[in-house]
Design a protein around this motif. Structure first.
Motif, PDB file in Angstrom:
ATOM      1  N   VAL A  21      93.474  18.338  17.970  1.00 30.65           N
ATOM      2  CA  VAL A  21      92.442  17.512  17.331  1.00 30.65           C
ATOM      3  C   VAL A  21      91.086  18.244  17.324  1.00 30.65           C
ATOM      4  O   VAL A  21      90.261  18.018  16.422  1.00 30.65           O
ATOM      5  CB  VAL A  21      92.307  16.143  18.018  1.00 30.65           C
ATOM      6  N   ALA A  22      90.855  19.120  18.310  1.00 27.62           N
ATOM      7  CA  ALA A  22      89.638  19.925  18.300  1.00 27.62           C
ATOM      8  C   ALA A  22      89.676  20.930  17.145  1.00 27.62           C
ATOM      9  O   ALA A  22      88.658  21.168  16.479  1.00 27.62           O
ATOM     10  CB  ALA A  22      89.469  20.658  19.628  1.00 27.62           C
ATOM     11  N   GLN A  23      90.868  21.504  16.902  1.00 30.56           N
ATOM     12  CA  GLN A  23      90.994  22.417  15.757  1.00 30.56           C
ATOM     13  C   GLN A  23      90.794  21.669  14.436  1.00 30.56           C
ATOM     14  O   GLN A  23      90.155  22.184  13.512  1.00 30.56           O
ATOM     15  CB  GLN A  23      92.362  23.090  15.790  1.00 30.56           C
ATOM     16  N   ILE A  27      87.890  22.255  11.595  1.00 33.13           N
ATOM     17  CA  ILE A  27      88.180  22.393  10.162  1.00 33.13           C
ATOM     18  C   ILE A  27      87.354  21.395   9.355  1.00 33.13           C
ATOM     19  O   ILE A  27      86.829  21.718   8.278  1.00 33.13           O
ATOM     20  CB  ILE A  27      89.691  22.200   9.910  1.00 33.13           C
ATOM     21  N   ALA A  28      87.216  20.179   9.877  1.00 37.08           N
ATOM     22  CA  ALA A  28      86.420  19.160   9.170  1.00 37.08           C
ATOM     23  C   ALA A  28      84.950  19.562   9.066  1.00 37.08           C
ATOM     24  O   ALA A  28      84.258  19.154   8.130  1.00 37.08           O
ATOM     25  CB  ALA A  28      86.549  17.823   9.902  1.00 37.08           C
ATOM     26  N   ILE A  29      84.472  20.346  10.006  1.00 33.93           N
ATOM     27  CA  ILE A  29      83.089  20.837   9.934  1.00 33.93           C
ATOM     28  C   ILE A  29      82.963  21.960   8.912  1.00 33.93           C
ATOM     29  O   ILE A  29      81.979  22.039   8.162  1.00 33.93           O
ATOM     30  CB  ILE A  29      82.641  21.313  11.333  1.00 33.93           C
ATOM     31  N   ARG A 217      95.493  16.163  26.723  1.00 29.93           N
ATOM     32  CA  ARG A 217      94.192  16.106  27.379  1.00 29.93           C
ATOM     33  C   ARG A 217      93.175  16.963  26.643  1.00 29.93           C
ATOM     34  O   ARG A 217      93.499  18.021  26.110  1.00 29.93           O
ATOM     35  CB  ARG A 217      94.305  16.599  28.821  1.00 29.93           C
ATOM     36  N   LEU A 218      91.944  16.468  26.636  1.00 28.57           N
ATOM     37  CA  LEU A 218      90.834  17.236  26.073  1.00 28.57           C
ATOM     38  C   LEU A 218      90.080  17.924  27.216  1.00 28.57           C
ATOM     39  O   LEU A 218      89.848  17.324  28.276  1.00 28.57           O
ATOM     40  CB  LEU A 218      89.892  16.316  25.293  1.00 28.57           C
ATOM     41  N   HIS A 219      89.711  19.177  27.005  1.00 27.37           N
ATOM     42  CA  HIS A 219      89.023  19.977  28.019  1.00 27.37           C
ATOM     43  C   HIS A 219      87.651  20.386  27.483  1.00 27.37           C
ATOM     44  O   HIS A 219      87.393  20.311  26.265  1.00 27.37           O
ATOM     45  CB  HIS A 219      89.854  21.218  28.357  1.00 27.37           C
ATOM     46  N   PRO A 220      86.775  20.859  28.365  1.00 24.60           N
ATOM     47  CA  PRO A 220      85.474  21.356  27.888  1.00 24.60           C
ATOM     48  C   PRO A 220      85.587  22.468  26.849  1.00 24.60           C
ATOM     49  O   PRO A 220      84.739  22.581  25.963  1.00 24.60           O
ATOM     50  CB  PRO A 220      84.815  21.856  29.177  1.00 24.60           C
ATOM     51  N   ARG A 221      86.653  23.285  26.955  1.00 27.19           N
ATOM     52  CA  ARG A 221      86.798  24.361  25.964  1.00 27.19           C
ATOM     53  C   ARG A 221      87.032  23.810  24.559  1.00 27.19           C
ATOM     54  O   ARG A 221      86.701  24.476  23.575  1.00 27.19           O
ATOM     55  CB  ARG A 221      87.943  25.295  26.359  1.00 27.19           C
ATOM     56  N   VAL A 226      84.634  23.260  19.010  1.00 27.65           N
ATOM     57  CA  VAL A 226      84.038  22.502  17.897  1.00 27.65           C
ATOM     58  C   VAL A 226      82.569  22.889  17.716  1.00 27.65           C
ATOM     59  O   VAL A 226      82.096  23.084  16.584  1.00 27.65           O
ATOM     60  CB  VAL A 226      84.180  20.995  18.148  1.00 27.65           C
ATOM     61  N   VAL A 227      81.857  23.012  18.840  1.00 24.51           N
ATOM     62  CA  VAL A 227      80.449  23.422  18.749  1.00 24.51           C
ATOM     63  C   VAL A 227      80.353  24.830  18.147  1.00 24.51           C
ATOM     64  O   VAL A 227      79.455  25.121  17.340  1.00 24.51           O
ATOM     65  CB  VAL A 227      79.797  23.372  20.141  1.00 24.51           C
ATOM     66  N   GLY A 228      81.283  25.712  18.534  1.00 25.55           N
ATOM     67  CA  GLY A 228      81.284  27.061  17.963  1.00 25.55           C
ATOM     68  C   GLY A 228      81.450  27.049  16.451  1.00 25.55           C
ATOM     69  O   GLY A 228      80.800  27.821  15.733  1.00 25.55           O
ATOM     70  N   ALA A 229      82.319  26.155  15.955  1.00 25.94           N
ATOM     71  CA  ALA A 229      82.490  26.048  14.504  1.00 25.94           C
ATOM     72  C   ALA A 229      81.199  25.600  13.835  1.00 25.94           C
ATOM     73  O   ALA A 229      80.821  26.118  12.765  1.00 25.94           O
ATOM     74  CB  ALA A 229      83.618  25.074  14.192  1.00 25.94           C
ATOM     75  N   ALA A 230      80.505  24.635  14.466  1.00 28.90           N
ATOM     76  CA  ALA A 230      79.230  24.167  13.899  1.00 28.90           C
ATOM     77  C   ALA A 230      78.184  25.283  13.913  1.00 28.90           C
ATOM     78  O   ALA A 230      77.408  25.438  12.957  1.00 28.90           O
ATOM     79  CB  ALA A 230      78.734  22.952  14.682  1.00 28.90           C
TER      80      ALA A 230
END
Length: 252
Positions: A21-23, A27-29, A217-221, A226-230
């Motif tokens: 979901v992070a990937q 992509i949505a960004i 599970r979602l992790h800080p990475r 997602v922030v990196g994509a932005a």
């Protein structure tokens, strides 16, 4: 040659550590930025960042990349050629369009190459609350795609064994193709009906919230990804504006 979009189990690669979901969020960004940018600078910078992720997705060698991305590469080359041959923007516009096509489609290839479809379905149902019936039904349907190719070949060989061949007659080829496609469609509908019945028998249509044994599970990475994509999008647009190359598609 492998089917580029066949969703089967994938071997673990470094990019697999990122939650699906992070990937998808990354992509949505990327998509809106690439859709509205009509210049060459913005998609080129985004594409460069995406290419840096190829080794992490197990696509670091030309052979591995070609096996997954050959339709995309051929499609981008076709877009460029059509715009050069029939457009009025010249080579620069054609290259910009081809780079946009690559930058838009490459994240999907990275996702498919690094994400097990079962993990994707689990993440969608647990984090985005996608209907389990839809998510696992789509997962099962996608996993049946390679089976359709095998069935097409089986039907064709069976007809040849019975002496049903088109020879050099193009009309007969078209009629044989339509007949094979209809047979394949009937088989797919029957298999889909059996699959839907089996899923309903296991309670996918009960409306009762389902538990998930594997979990997701979602992790800080994942947030960092997602922030990196932005950040990549912001940097690409900033460079494009600084070099006076920014050309929005709408209202430019």
């Amino acid at each position: 040659m492998t089917l580029p979009l066949a969703l089967g189990p994938v071997r673990p690669v470094p990019l697999s550590s990122i939650n699906p979901v992070a990937q998808l969020a990354a992509i949505a960004i990327l998509l809106p930025v690439l859709m509205i940018s009509g210049d060459l600078v913005t998609p080129s910078l985004v594409l460069a960042a995406e290419v840096c992720l190829l080794p992490a997705a197990g696509l670091g060698t030309p052979r591995a990349l070609w096996s997954r991305a050959w339709p995309l590469l051929l499609g981008a080359a076709g877009v460029a050629w059509v715009n050069v041959a029939f457009g009025d923007g010249g080579w620069l516009s054609a290259v910009a369009l081809a780079v946009r096509v690559l930058a838009l489609a490459l994240p999907g290839i990275l996702l498919v190459a690094s994400t097990d479809p079962v993990r994707l379905a689990d993440a969608l149902t647990l984090h985005w609350r996608v209907s389990a019936r839809f998510a696992y039904g789509a997962l099962a349907a996608l996993r049946l795609v390679p089976l359709l190719a095998a069935e097409w070949q089986t039907i064709r060989l069976a007809r040849r064994a019975r002496g049903v061949e088109a020879g050099r007659n193009p009309v007969a080829h078209l009629r044989l193709f339509a007949g094979t496609a209809f047979t394949l469609l009937v088989g797919a509908l029957r298999r889909g009906s059996r699959l839907a019945t089996a899923m309903d028998a296991r309670g996918f249509d009960s409306g009762i919230p389902r538990t998930n044994a594997r979990g997701s599970r979602l992790h800080p990475r994942d947030a960092a990804f997602v922030v990196g994509a932005a950040v990549v999008c912001a940097a690409a647009v900033s460079v494009s504006l600084a070099t006076d190359a920014w050309t929005p598609v709408f209202g430019g």
